[in-house]
Design a protein around this motif. Structure first.
Motif, mmCIF file in Angstrom:
data_model
loop_
_atom_site.group_PDB
_atom_site.id
_atom_site.type_symbol
_atom_site.label_atom_id
_atom_site.label_comp_id
_atom_site.label_asym_id
_atom_site.label_seq_id
_atom_site.Cartn_x
_atom_site.Cartn_y
_atom_site.Cartn_z
ATOM 1 N N ALA A 1 9.444 6.390 16.297
ATOM 2 C CA ALA A 1 10.050 7.330 15.460
ATOM 3 C C ALA A 1 10.029 6.663 14.007
ATOM 4 O O ALA A 1 10.736 7.122 13.046
ATOM 5 N N GLN A 2 9.101 5.984 13.533
ATOM 6 C CA GLN A 2 8.980 5.473 12.248
ATOM 7 C C GLN A 2 8.170 6.223 11.340
ATOM 8 O O GLN A 2 7.009 6.500 11.847
ATOM 9 N N LYS A 3 8.568 6.654 10.130
ATOM 10 C CA LYS A 3 7.843 7.607 9.376
ATOM 11 C C LYS A 3 7.198 6.771 8.095
ATOM 12 O O LYS A 3 7.587 5.377 8.140
ATOM 13 N N TYR A 4 6.315 7.385 7.530
ATOM 14 C CA TYR A 4 5.780 6.556 6.395
ATOM 15 C C TYR A 4 6.445 5.905 5.430
ATOM 16 O O TYR A 4 6.283 4.786 5.395
ATOM 17 N N SER A 5 7.625 6.641 4.949
ATOM 18 C CA SER A 5 8.498 5.851 4.126
ATOM 19 C C SER A 5 9.152 4.850 4.715
ATOM 20 O O SER A 5 9.589 3.840 4.016
ATOM 21 N N ASP A 6 9.490 4.766 5.872
ATOM 22 C CA ASP A 6 10.136 3.843 6.794
ATOM 23 C C ASP A 6 9.148 2.571 6.753
ATOM 24 O O ASP A 6 9.403 1.415 6.470
ATOM 25 N N SER A 7 7.645 2.682 6.817
ATOM 26 C CA SER A 7 6.802 1.571 7.088
ATOM 27 C C SER A 7 6.855 1.238 5.415
ATOM 28 O O SER A 7 6.570 -0.248 5.311
ATOM 29 N N GLN A 8 6.855 1.795 4.538
ATOM 30 C CA GLN A 8 6.821 1.321 3.135
ATOM 31 C C GLN A 8 7.897 0.403 2.886
ATOM 32 O O GLN A 8 7.850 -0.700 2.546
ATOM 33 N N ASN A 9 9.128 0.895 3.439
ATOM 34 C CA ASN A 9 10.503 0.000 3.161
ATOM 35 C C ASN A 9 10.324 -1.221 3.835
ATOM 36 O O ASN A 9 10.636 -2.159 3.248
ATOM 37 N N LEU A 10 9.782 -1.100 5.090
ATOM 38 C CA LEU A 10 9.793 -2.369 5.989
ATOM 39 C C LEU A 10 8.873 -3.313 5.226
ATOM 40 O O LEU A 10 9.303 -4.557 5.368
ATOM 41 N N PHE A 11 7.814 -3.129 4.748
ATOM 42 C CA PHE A 11 6.883 -4.052 4.156
ATOM 43 C C PHE A 11 7.362 -4.591 2.825
ATOM 44 O O PHE A 11 7.414 -5.647 2.601
ATOM 45 N N ALA B 1 5.461 8.703 13.694
ATOM 46 C CA ALA B 1 6.299 9.785 13.728
ATOM 47 C C ALA B 1 5.663 11.113 12.731
ATOM 48 O O ALA B 1 5.770 12.216 13.445
ATOM 49 N N ASP B 2 5.209 10.630 11.868
ATOM 50 C CA ASP B 2 4.429 11.682 11.170
ATOM 51 C C ASP B 2 3.105 12.059 11.392
ATOM 52 O O ASP B 2 2.319 12.953 10.932
ATOM 53 N N GLN B 3 2.399 11.385 12.070
ATOM 54 C CA GLN B 3 1.228 11.558 12.908
ATOM 55 C C GLN B 3 -0.060 11.208 11.893
ATOM 56 O O GLN B 3 -1.037 10.595 12.316
ATOM 57 N N TRP B 4 -0.013 11.700 10.685
ATOM 58 C CA TRP B 4 -1.259 11.479 9.741
ATOM 59 C C TRP B 4 -1.376 9.892 9.521
ATOM 60 O O TRP B 4 -2.769 9.738 9.344
ATOM 61 N N GLU B 5 -0.445 9.242 9.582
ATOM 62 C CA GLU B 5 -0.826 7.763 9.357
ATOM 63 C C GLU B 5 -1.805 7.169 10.362
ATOM 64 O O GLU B 5 -2.736 6.596 10.075
ATOM 65 N N ALA B 6 -1.546 7.936 11.575
ATOM 66 C CA ALA B 6 -2.486 7.341 12.856
ATOM 67 C C ALA B 6 -3.851 7.437 12.574
ATOM 68 O O ALA B 6 -4.635 6.774 12.990
ATOM 69 N N ALA B 7 -3.919 8.606 12.107
ATOM 70 C CA ALA B 7 -5.502 8.934 11.766
ATOM 71 C C ALA B 7 -5.826 8.635 10.625
ATOM 72 O O ALA B 7 -7.013 7.955 10.180
ATOM 73 N N THR B 8 -5.318 8.609 9.253
ATOM 74 C CA THR B 8 -5.672 8.089 7.868
ATOM 75 C C THR B 8 -5.879 6.677 7.939
ATOM 76 O O THR B 8 -6.707 6.253 7.185
ATOM 77 N N MET B 9 -4.625 5.860 8.221
ATOM 78 C CA MET B 9 -4.712 4.706 8.095
ATOM 79 C C MET B 9 -5.137 3.792 9.519
ATOM 80 O O MET B 9 -5.286 2.722 9.378
ATOM 81 N N GLY B 10 -5.059 4.499 10.319
ATOM 82 C CA GLY B 10 -5.648 3.969 11.556
ATOM 83 C C GLY B 10 -7.279 4.242 11.951
ATOM 84 O O GLY B 10 -8.015 3.671 11.557
ATOM 85 N N PHE B 11 -7.220 5.637 12.660
ATOM 86 C CA PHE B 11 -8.609 5.976 12.930
ATOM 87 C C PHE B 11 -9.757 5.876 11.743
ATOM 88 O O PHE B 11 -10.682 5.307 11.928
#
Length: 421
Positions: free
Chosen positions: A246-256, A187-197
């Motif tokens: 639809a998952q945002k960065y903060s959602d990912s942190q909470n899930l983990f 959802a925030d897009q930057w994670e896909a590039a920063t923590m992915g690509f």
């Protein structure tokens, strides 16, 4: 003043009194540090400043942070008004380069402490031609994967070292448990590039060799290395959580932190959050290599530097402080006070936090590089960094092919960057 005092004996007492007052004024001089790291205020007051003053009690330090969202504009205004502090905390690359080009940052060539840093470490604060250094490297963040050790033990999983092993682990988590295998949203897009690509990519484009190839035009984003990076990202989709789009960065942190996900594509800055919020033990592993025996590469990204305000009246004291910041003592203090932010010097430091120690240990095993869009390549329109956010998210979502992502970013770069035309 000393010559005057010796030449006029009758005025010696008055002269010495003047010298004494001047010495007292000099001893009370204070270096003011501009920074966006508001969370670090107690670390400076309780740890960094007392440690420095053990060596230099005559140099006082005052840490004066500005909220990160306001820092760039506030600093610019202070510099223009002549009211900025003596020490400037430097953002990486263009933001600080612009300050140097505008005459606000002192040239640091010849500063002794710089001898303890590699060219990769210094690259975020050097002119394009590599001749002028304007900030001392302070800290980096490292990319990799953080994992829940309890889930790995429960499912009898082994930390993956190769890409094939990585996807076998993900498949087992998905088929044999209720846990989300890979915890990231788009959802925030930057994670896909920063923590992915930027996380897995260096293993494909061979770190600094590939990054510099984009800058000098000998490599293109349509090369197989980049297409294959996006192909691997596309394979992540089946292992992400339900509704990850639809998952945002903060959602990912909470899930983990709630223990509901097994593997988290990470930046080392997340260590502090998980230390504070997770009630389970977690570990980390570097981006798996393509095949057994390959050289591994990590994104060891330059994040914070320290420069000297050209308008400072205390430049010599500021240089003393920066040279101390280049020491092993400072590196160890900072790395332990702020787990997940690592000293960029060549010194070996002992880090107490187990996850942080794991991250930094990869420097001994792998070749370090930095995010390939940060130096020079995001100055024009379209901005490569922002393009990478968008296309990487789309590739993971399945709305763009890896080949389309490569073509779009390459065409964007060719619109304004000479070496790629």
């Amino acid at each position: 003043m000393r010559k005057v005092c010796s030449a006029l004996p009758s005025y010696k007492l008055a002269c010495f009194a003047t010298l004494l007052l001047a010495g007292m004024a000099q001893a009370s001089d204070t270096l003011y540090v501009e920074s966006w790291r508001t969370d670090d205020a107690n670390i400076w007051s309780d740890t960094i400043i007392p440690a420095f003053n053990k060596h230099h009690p005559d140099i006082k330090i005052q840490f004066s942070p500005t909220p990160p969202t306001d820092y760039n504009s506030a600093l610019q205004a202070k510099l223009q008004a002549g009211s900025a502090g003596d020490i400037i905390t430097c953002r990486p690359f263009d933001a600080s380069l612009q300050l140097f080009d505008s005459g606000y940052l002192e040239k640091l060539n010849g500063l002794k402490g710089l001898e303890d840093f590699s060219d990769v470490a210094k690259s975020a604060w050097v002119t394009d031609d590599g001749r002028e250094q304007f900030c001392l490297p302070m800290a980096s963040v490292i990319h990799g994967f953080i994992y829940n050790k309890e889930i790995f033990e429960e499912l009898n999983l082994t930390v993956p070292k190769t890409q094939d092993e990585f996807f076998k682990v993900l498949a087992k988590i998905k088929s044999e448990s209720r846990y989300t295998p890979l915890d990231m949203g788009t959802a925030d897009q930057w994670e896909a590039a920063t923590m992915g690509f930027q996380n897995i990519g260096p293993n494909y484009w061979k770190g600094e060799a590939g990054r510099k190839g984009l800058i000098d035009g000998t490599a293109k984003l349509t090369d197989q290395a980049y297409v294959d990076t996006w192909k691997e990202l596309a394979k992540w989709k089946p292992y992400l959580g339900r509704g990850f789009e639809a998952q945002k960065y903060s959602d990912s942190q909470n899930l983990f932190t709630l223990g509901r996900a097994a593997i988290y594509p990470a930046g080392s800055w997340d260590i502090q959050t998980f230390n504070n919020q997770a009630d389970f033990e977690f570990g980390a592993f570097p981006p798996p290599v393509l095949k057994q025996g390959d050289t591994c590469y990590i994104s060891d990204h330059t994040d914070i530097g320290m420069g000297i305000n050209t308008a400072s009246k205390h430049k010599e004291a500021a240089k003393i402080f920066l040279n101390w910041m280049a020491s092993a003592e400072f590196g160890e203090l900072f790395a332990n006070a702020v787990p997940g932010f690592f000293p960029l010097s060549n010194h070996s430091v002992a880090i107490k936090d187990p996850a942080a120690q794991t991250f930094i240990s990869w420097r001994q095993q792998c070749e370090s590089t930095i995010r390939n869009s940060y130096q020079i390549l995001s100055r024009g329109t379209p901005n490569l960094e922002n393009q990478l956010w968008n296309v990487s998210a789309q590739v993971i979502n399945g709305t763009m092919t890896p080949e389309q992502a490569a073509t779009e970013t390459q065409q964007g770069l060719e619109q304004w960057y000479g070496p790629q035309q």
